[in-house]
Design a protein around this motif. Structure first.
Motif, PDB file in Angstrom:
ATOM      1  N   UNK A   2       0.968  -1.219  -0.114  1.00 22.76           N
ATOM      2  CA  UNK A   2       0.114  -0.048   0.075  1.00 22.76           C
ATOM      3  C   UNK A   2       0.806   1.171  -0.032  1.00 22.76           C
ATOM      4  N   UNK A   3       0.444   2.183  -0.711  1.00 25.07           N
ATOM      5  CA  UNK A   3       0.979   3.544  -0.792  1.00 25.07           C
ATOM      6  C   UNK A   3       0.463   4.509  -0.852  1.00 25.07           C
ATOM      7  N   UNK A  46      -0.472   6.014   8.195  1.00 23.56           N
ATOM      8  CA  UNK A  46      -0.270   4.851   8.691  1.00 23.56           C
ATOM      9  C   UNK A  46      -1.509   3.932   9.351  1.00 23.56           C
ATOM     10  N   UNK A  47      -2.467   4.782   9.885  1.00 22.01           N
ATOM     11  CA  UNK A  47      -3.771   4.094  10.036  1.00 22.01           C
ATOM     12  C   UNK A  47      -4.291   3.280   9.090  1.00 22.01           C
ATOM     13  N   UNK A  48      -4.468   3.959   7.795  1.00 26.57           N
ATOM     14  CA  UNK A  48      -4.942   3.400   6.764  1.00 26.57           C
ATOM     15  C   UNK A  48      -4.103   2.140   6.027  1.00 26.57           C
ATOM     16  N   UNK A  49      -2.706   2.336   6.004  1.00 27.27           N
ATOM     17  CA  UNK A  49      -1.900   1.022   5.785  1.00 27.27           C
ATOM     18  C   UNK A  49      -1.909   0.073   6.737  1.00 27.27           C
ATOM     19  N   UNK A  50      -2.107   0.432   8.000  1.00 24.60           N
ATOM     20  CA  UNK A  50      -2.283  -0.660   9.197  1.00 24.60           C
ATOM     21  C   UNK A  50      -3.614  -1.442   8.770  1.00 24.60           C
ATOM     22  N   UNK A  51      -4.732  -0.785   8.445  1.00 22.14           N
ATOM     23  CA  UNK A  51      -5.854  -1.543   8.647  1.00 22.14           C
ATOM     24  C   UNK A  51      -5.903  -2.288   7.404  1.00 22.14           C
ATOM     25  N   UNK A  52      -5.449  -1.953   5.998  1.00 22.24           N
ATOM     26  CA  UNK A  52      -5.485  -2.609   4.895  1.00 22.24           C
ATOM     27  C   UNK A  52      -4.390  -3.720   5.097  1.00 22.24           C
ATOM     28  N   UNK A  53      -3.293  -3.542   5.650  1.00 21.64           N
ATOM     29  CA  UNK A  53      -2.331  -4.540   5.746  1.00 21.64           C
ATOM     30  C   UNK A  53      -2.970  -5.917   6.661  1.00 21.64           C
ATOM     31  N   UNK A  54      -3.419  -5.542   7.728  1.00 18.79           N
ATOM     32  CA  UNK A  54      -3.910  -6.443   8.644  1.00 18.79           C
ATOM     33  C   UNK A  54      -5.134  -7.023   8.124  1.00 18.79           C
ATOM     34  N   UNK A  56      -0.793  -9.112  12.295  1.00 19.96           N
ATOM     35  CA  UNK A  56      -0.750  -7.846  13.076  1.00 19.96           C
ATOM     36  C   UNK A  56       0.644  -7.211  12.779  1.00 19.96           C
ATOM     37  N   UNK A  57       0.727  -5.858  12.384  1.00 16.15           N
ATOM     38  CA  UNK A  57       2.030  -5.179  12.566  1.00 16.15           C
ATOM     39  C   UNK A  57       2.853  -5.267  14.077  1.00 16.15           C
ATOM     40  N   UNK A  58       3.776  -5.631  14.079  1.00 10.37           N
ATOM     41  CA  UNK A  58       4.616  -5.751  15.376  1.00 10.37           C
ATOM     42  C   UNK A  58       5.547  -4.807  15.781  1.00 10.37           C
ATOM     43  N   UNK A  74       4.242  12.307  17.577  1.00  8.47           N
ATOM     44  CA  UNK A  74       3.037  12.949  18.014  1.00  8.47           C
ATOM     45  C   UNK A  74       2.453  12.147  19.267  1.00  8.47           C
ATOM     46  N   UNK A  75       1.673  12.830  19.724  1.00  8.33           N
ATOM     47  CA  UNK A  75       1.064  11.994  20.966  1.00  8.33           C
ATOM     48  C   UNK A  75      -0.081  10.959  20.380  1.00  8.33           C
ATOM     49  N   UNK A  76      -0.916  11.414  19.386  1.00  9.24           N
ATOM     50  CA  UNK A  76      -1.817  10.311  18.782  1.00  9.24           C
ATOM     51  C   UNK A  76      -1.072   9.223  18.144  1.00  9.24           C
ATOM     52  N   UNK A  77       0.329   9.447  17.507  1.00  7.86           N
ATOM     53  CA  UNK A  77       0.820   8.255  17.074  1.00  7.86           C
ATOM     54  C   UNK A  77       1.364   7.307  18.156  1.00  7.86           C
ATOM     55  N   UNK A  78       2.049   7.980  19.082  1.00  8.58           N
ATOM     56  CA  UNK A  78       2.463   7.230  20.295  1.00  8.58           C
ATOM     57  C   UNK A  78       1.398   6.285  20.922  1.00  8.58           C
ATOM     58  N   UNK A  79       0.311   6.922  21.001  1.00 11.63           N
ATOM     59  CA  UNK A  79      -0.735   6.191  21.745  1.00 11.63           C
ATOM     60  C   UNK A  79      -1.504   5.355  20.950  1.00 11.63           C
ATOM     61  N   UNK A  80      -1.206   5.545  19.710  1.00  7.55           N
ATOM     62  CA  UNK A  80      -2.014   4.173  18.667  1.00  7.55           C
ATOM     63  C   UNK A  80      -0.945   3.173  18.879  1.00  7.55           C
ATOM     64  N   UNK A  81       0.448   3.234  18.772  1.00  4.31           N
ATOM     65  CA  UNK A  81       1.379   2.185  19.117  1.00  4.31           C
ATOM     66  C   UNK A  81       1.231   1.376  20.312  1.00  4.31           C
ATOM     67  N   UNK A  82       1.153   2.220  21.278  1.00  8.20           N
ATOM     68  CA  UNK A  82       0.941   1.674  22.675  1.00  8.20           C
ATOM     69  C   UNK A  82      -0.181   0.866  22.734  1.00  8.20           C
ATOM     70  N   UNK A  83      -1.278   1.478  22.216  1.00  5.07           N
ATOM     71  CA  UNK A  83      -2.716   0.530  22.494  1.00  5.07           C
ATOM     72  C   UNK A  83      -2.669  -0.671  21.477  1.00  5.07           C
ATOM     73  N   UNK A  84      -2.091  -0.741  20.531  1.00  3.85           N
ATOM     74  CA  UNK A  84      -1.842  -1.853  19.586  1.00  3.85           C
ATOM     75  C   UNK A  84      -0.845  -2.827  19.647  1.00  3.85           C
TER      76      UNK A  84
END
Length: 244
Positions: free
Chosen positions: A2-3, A16-24, A30-32, A44-54
């Motif tokens: 995906x690009x 990144x959210x789109x790529x993550x969803x499409x890939x998985x 899962x992206x590890x 960014x705060x939202x980027x760090x939070x997404x990676x921590x939650x996932x």
């Protein structure tokens, strides 16, 4: 596989959210791990939070040390070198860099790489060989069918435009109309791959294009694309066939 072409760096999180969803969704894996540099868009705060939650492990390169992310940096270098070659080779304006990037990435996914040996990234991802017969020379002259309603008998049945590659998720071509500064998507296109658009002339609404027409062959469904000398020969042949 995906690009996305980012308009601004701040779009990195949404991309990144789109790529993550499409890939998985496609691979059911899962992206590890995610390796990036330390630019603000990746911290960014939202980027760090997404990676921590996932549960995504972050690998961050040392500042001013791009060699720690060499695969991506080399890939970017390859893409931009090909983009410059496409734009300079066809004398296209720099504003088409996004279309050139889209076309280059599309091709690279379908070309062999040293890492995969005899396999292409497309084949590794999809499990089948890519089909390339639909590709044409980037920036070549393309004659697009005129679909305007109520055409008169003497109205043009096609309009000359510029080929910009394949449209994603659609069996159609991306073409640009310099005379009206408009991008179009069309399936009904015929190409003159040996000719490129004369951009200086188009700015003055005076195109320097090869003579072009489509001739239906007699008693067959064959379509002949004729230009220049070939066109004149076709006309002479048609005249001879019409004689008793």
């Amino acid at each position: 596989m995906w690009g996305f072409v980012l308009i601004a760096k701040n779009d990195a999180f949404q991309a990144f959210k789109k790529v993550k969803f499409l890939t998985e969704n496609k691979t059911e894996h899962k992206i590890k791990t995610l390796r990036t540099d330390r630019d603000d868009e990746f911290l960014s705060t939202e980027f760090i939070r997404l990676c921590e939650n996932e549960g995504i492990e972050r690998h961050l390169t040392t500042p001013y040390t791009p060699q720690q992310n060499g695969v991506v940096e080399r890939g970017n270098r390859t893409v931009m070198a090909m983009v410059r070659s496409l734009l300079k080779g066809t004398h296209m304006q720099a504003r088409f860099w996004g279309e050139a990037v889209r076309h280059v990435v599309y091709m690279l996914k379908r070309l062999r790489t040293k890492v995969l040996g005899e396999c292409t990234p497309f084949e590794a991802w999809k499990g089948r060989k890519p089909h390339l017969a639909h590709l044409r020379v980037f920036g070549c002259v393309a004659y697009v069918k005129n679909t305007a309603p109520h055409l008169k008998k003497i109205d043009d049945r096609s309009s000359p435009m510029v080929y910009l590659g394949v449209d994603k998720g659609c069996k159609a071509h991306r073409v640009f109309d310099p005379r009206h500064d408009k991008l179009q998507i069309s399936r009904d296109v015929m190409f003159q791959e040996n000719y490129e658009w004369t951009w200086n002339a188009s700015a003055n609404k005076d195109e320097n294009l090869p003579e072009f027409m489509v001739v239906d062959a007699f008693d067959t469904d064959e379509v002949i694309v004729a230009a220049d000398v070939t066109l004149r020969k076709g006309r002479n042949m048609s005249h001879q066939l019409q004689q008793p």
